[in-house]
Design a protein around this motif. Sequence first.
Motif, mmCIF file in Angstrom:
data_model
loop_
_atom_site.group_PDB
_atom_site.id
_atom_site.type_symbol
_atom_site.label_atom_id
_atom_site.label_comp_id
_atom_site.label_asym_id
_atom_site.label_seq_id
_atom_site.Cartn_x
_atom_site.Cartn_y
_atom_site.Cartn_z
ATOM 1 N N ILE A 163 37.264 48.335 18.804
ATOM 2 C CA ILE A 163 36.096 47.557 18.396
ATOM 3 C C ILE A 163 34.807 48.148 18.948
ATOM 4 O O ILE A 163 33.777 48.156 18.285
ATOM 5 C CB ILE A 163 36.218 46.084 18.863
ATOM 6 C CG1 ILE A 163 37.525 45.464 18.334
ATOM 7 C CG2 ILE A 163 35.015 45.262 18.422
ATOM 8 C CD1 ILE A 163 37.619 45.412 16.820
ATOM 9 N N GLN A 164 34.866 48.663 20.186
ATOM 10 C CA GLN A 164 33.657 49.181 20.822
ATOM 11 C C GLN A 164 33.601 50.709 20.883
ATOM 12 O O GLN A 164 32.567 51.280 21.241
ATOM 13 C CB GLN A 164 33.509 48.596 22.232
ATOM 14 C CG GLN A 164 33.394 47.056 22.255
ATOM 15 C CD GLN A 164 32.196 46.542 21.474
ATOM 16 O OE1 GLN A 164 32.181 46.575 20.246
ATOM 17 N NE2 GLN A 164 31.188 46.068 22.181
ATOM 18 N N CYS B 108 29.447 45.295 27.830
ATOM 19 C CA CYS B 108 29.393 44.377 26.693
ATOM 20 C C CYS B 108 30.213 43.116 26.958
ATOM 21 O O CYS B 108 29.928 42.061 26.395
ATOM 22 C CB CYS B 108 29.877 45.073 25.425
ATOM 23 S SG CYS B 108 31.655 45.448 25.421
ATOM 24 N N GLN C 90 33.299 42.458 26.098
ATOM 25 C CA GLN C 90 34.312 42.094 25.102
ATOM 26 C C GLN C 90 35.719 42.131 25.698
ATOM 27 O O GLN C 90 36.598 41.384 25.263
ATOM 28 C CB GLN C 90 34.220 43.024 23.890
ATOM 29 C CG GLN C 90 32.972 42.813 23.051
ATOM 30 C CD GLN C 90 32.858 41.407 22.496
ATOM 31 O OE1 GLN C 90 33.751 40.921 21.812
ATOM 32 N NE2 GLN C 90 31.762 40.729 22.816
ATOM 33 N N THR D 236 23.648 38.534 14.437
ATOM 34 C CA THR D 236 23.474 39.875 13.896
ATOM 35 C C THR D 236 22.595 39.818 12.650
ATOM 36 O O THR D 236 22.760 38.961 11.787
ATOM 37 C CB THR D 236 24.827 40.530 13.559
ATOM 38 O OG1 THR D 236 24.605 41.814 12.960
ATOM 39 C CG2 THR D 236 25.657 39.688 12.612
ATOM 40 N N GLY E 272 30.061 44.749 9.684
ATOM 41 C CA GLY E 272 29.725 45.549 10.858
ATOM 42 C C GLY E 272 28.598 46.537 10.651
ATOM 43 O O GLY E 272 27.963 46.978 11.603
ATOM 44 N N SER F 108 26.649 45.775 14.216
ATOM 45 C CA SER F 108 27.108 45.075 15.421
ATOM 46 C C SER F 108 28.495 45.590 15.762
ATOM 47 O O SER F 108 29.285 45.914 14.872
ATOM 48 C CB SER F 108 27.114 43.557 15.213
ATOM 49 O OG SER F 108 28.117 43.146 14.324
ATOM 50 N N GLY F 109 28.778 45.669 17.056
ATOM 51 C CA GLY F 109 29.992 46.326 17.529
ATOM 52 C C GLY F 109 29.694 47.797 17.746
ATOM 53 O O GLY F 109 29.166 48.476 16.858
ATOM 54 N N ASN G 265 30.966 50.587 15.393
ATOM 55 C CA ASN G 265 30.151 50.717 14.178
ATOM 56 C C ASN G 265 28.863 51.476 14.476
ATOM 57 O O ASN G 265 28.402 52.285 13.663
ATOM 58 C CB ASN G 265 29.826 49.334 13.609
ATOM 59 C CG ASN G 265 31.033 48.645 13.032
ATOM 60 O OD1 ASN G 265 31.878 49.282 12.412
ATOM 61 N ND2 ASN G 265 31.142 47.343 13.248
ATOM 62 N N CYS H 168 27.763 43.560 20.674
ATOM 63 C CA CYS H 168 28.895 42.653 20.452
ATOM 64 C C CYS H 168 29.059 42.342 18.974
ATOM 65 O O CYS H 168 28.070 42.100 18.276
ATOM 66 C CB CYS H 168 28.697 41.360 21.243
ATOM 67 S SG CYS H 168 28.706 41.644 23.028
ATOM 68 N N PRO H 169 30.289 42.322 18.466
ATOM 69 C CA PRO H 169 30.518 41.976 17.058
ATOM 70 C C PRO H 169 29.928 40.606 16.719
ATOM 71 O O PRO H 169 30.178 39.631 17.416
ATOM 72 C CB PRO H 169 32.047 41.957 16.949
ATOM 73 C CG PRO H 169 32.513 42.887 18.034
ATOM 74 C CD PRO H 169 31.536 42.682 19.160
ATOM 75 N N GLU I 268 37.624 34.140 17.063
ATOM 76 C CA GLU I 268 36.354 34.862 17.010
ATOM 77 C C GLU I 268 35.312 33.893 16.455
ATOM 78 O O GLU I 268 35.353 33.545 15.273
ATOM 79 C CB GLU I 268 36.470 36.103 16.125
ATOM 80 C CG GLU I 268 37.546 37.100 16.564
ATOM 81 C CD GLU I 268 37.245 37.785 17.873
ATOM 82 O OE1 GLU I 268 36.088 37.702 18.339
ATOM 83 O OE2 GLU I 268 38.165 38.405 18.444
#
Length: 574
Positions: free
Chosen positions: A158-159, A191, A193, A421, A454, A473-474, A477, A500-501, A517
Amino acid sequence: MVNLTIDGRTVSVPDGTSILDAAATVGINIPTLCYLKDLNEIGACRICVVEIEGIDQLVAACNNTVLEGMVVRTNSPKVRVARRMNMELLLATHDSECTSCVRSGNCTLQSLAADLGISELPYEKRLMHDPWNKNFPLIRNNDKCVNCLRCIQVCEKIQGLGIWDLANRATHTSVNVRGGMTIEESDCTLCGQCITHCPTGALRERDDTQKVFDALADPDKVVVVQIAPAVRAAWGESLGLAREEATVGRLVAALRQMGVDYVFDTDFSADLTIMEEGTELLHKLAHKDESTFPMFTSCCPGWVRYVKAVRPEFTDQLSTSKSPGQMFGAVTKSYFAELKGIDPHNIFCVEIMPCTAKKAEVAIPVMNDACGDPDVDVSITTREVDRMIRAEHIDATTLADEDFDDPLGTATGAGVIFGATGGVMEAALRTAYHVVTGETPRPDAFSAVRGLDGWKEATFDLAGTPVRVAVVSGLANAGKLLDALAAGEVAYDFVEVMACPGGCAGGGGQPIHDGQELAGVRGDVLWGLDRRSKLRNSYENPSIVAIYRDYLEEPLSERAEELLHTDHHAWSMH
């Protein structure tokens, strides 16, 4: 479709469905610990084991798919014995001091052990006792780690960072910083996460609540608290408040009950950020030959850390505008201190943020432009303010709404959407449109940048000038976007990035709900507040008009540059 029987019930699901998901379709709950859908389906913890007729060994339900005619028993005597033994073995390597654990009452391991009726452990305890710097904003306690590997997967997939990895072998296997580095030596963006996706208390933020309590107890300190946009969408979740009951006014009331002198809204300085950042963008667009594009937002400290650590070649393209929290601190210890006749050295500025990276941001040595002291003295997460409310025995359900203090408590819808976002981008475009055309934009003129995708992109017309924008975001991405920019595959004028997503609504400092989530749900709260706002554009905020008229003169003025902007090269990550 595949037809099977689970606990005597006939089930029909698409081919390729996991046993876990198939059971859920008929209301059968198979317990899990390491499982995260589409991210961590490795069957490591063996808590989700089930019995399949005709097969001797038990199988993990999370990563085994259904077969035609399969007969599954999810809670047979054989399953219960194995599940209980697996849990007891996990607890033998787990520090079970639940009363002093930040996740007590919100721990999947704790809940599962209670569900399985485990009241004593038959195995000898064996703990890792790995050392860790407790002053670092993110703290790992491997004595509470169950090797579920979620943190590894979240950080990598994800990150896009890969800070965590497995270390050692066999019974000595543990999760730690990749390559044998310390966390300070790594490229960790803070972050958070990994914290919000950990099922136990193995990962947490450094607790700074006592610093706030100490300031509240000091008669010489004037305690000023600012509440970030995304906090209002989540703070009531762990306190028994429904989302519509958890108003920001109730949080203001709780803070006043603690003894806070002034409670302000970070949305105010989000509006201030838009005035500075939007003007900065327009200046660059007017002098394209002297500028490198795109200009990136700089309000997310996790993103800023990412650029400086991983892609330093883009550092000069970050907006020089400070984040809203840091702008707020600088204004509090200058403009507000002068208005109230308070010695700025006596002001203790606290920010409540949905973020763990803010703990590092407030400690950046050059964030001290107002009076030489840190502009913001301490940053606490949404989780920490909830803990403070519980520690003070305040029943948030009984509080009546109270208003923010003036003059730093007035904000617009553009300020509140900073927490979602696309919100920073939309807020900036609303003001840029007004500056260029002199007109007020339609309420949803820039709604194309909204949503949880994303990587979003759009082009808007600003009085005949096409402005190409992107929102990500993330951090994985963000990395893909930077790669595409470097390769010349895409071109933009302005890019918003949130580490952060889903943006700050899904921040690493928000309340934890294992397996859920909630960035989208919380973000919807913020967009709703924007829709209901009387003022929706930053330039309409009377407090913003006043601070420029009486103190800052205009965006990018000499005083504004001194207080509200920063040099990203003036500090290093390591």
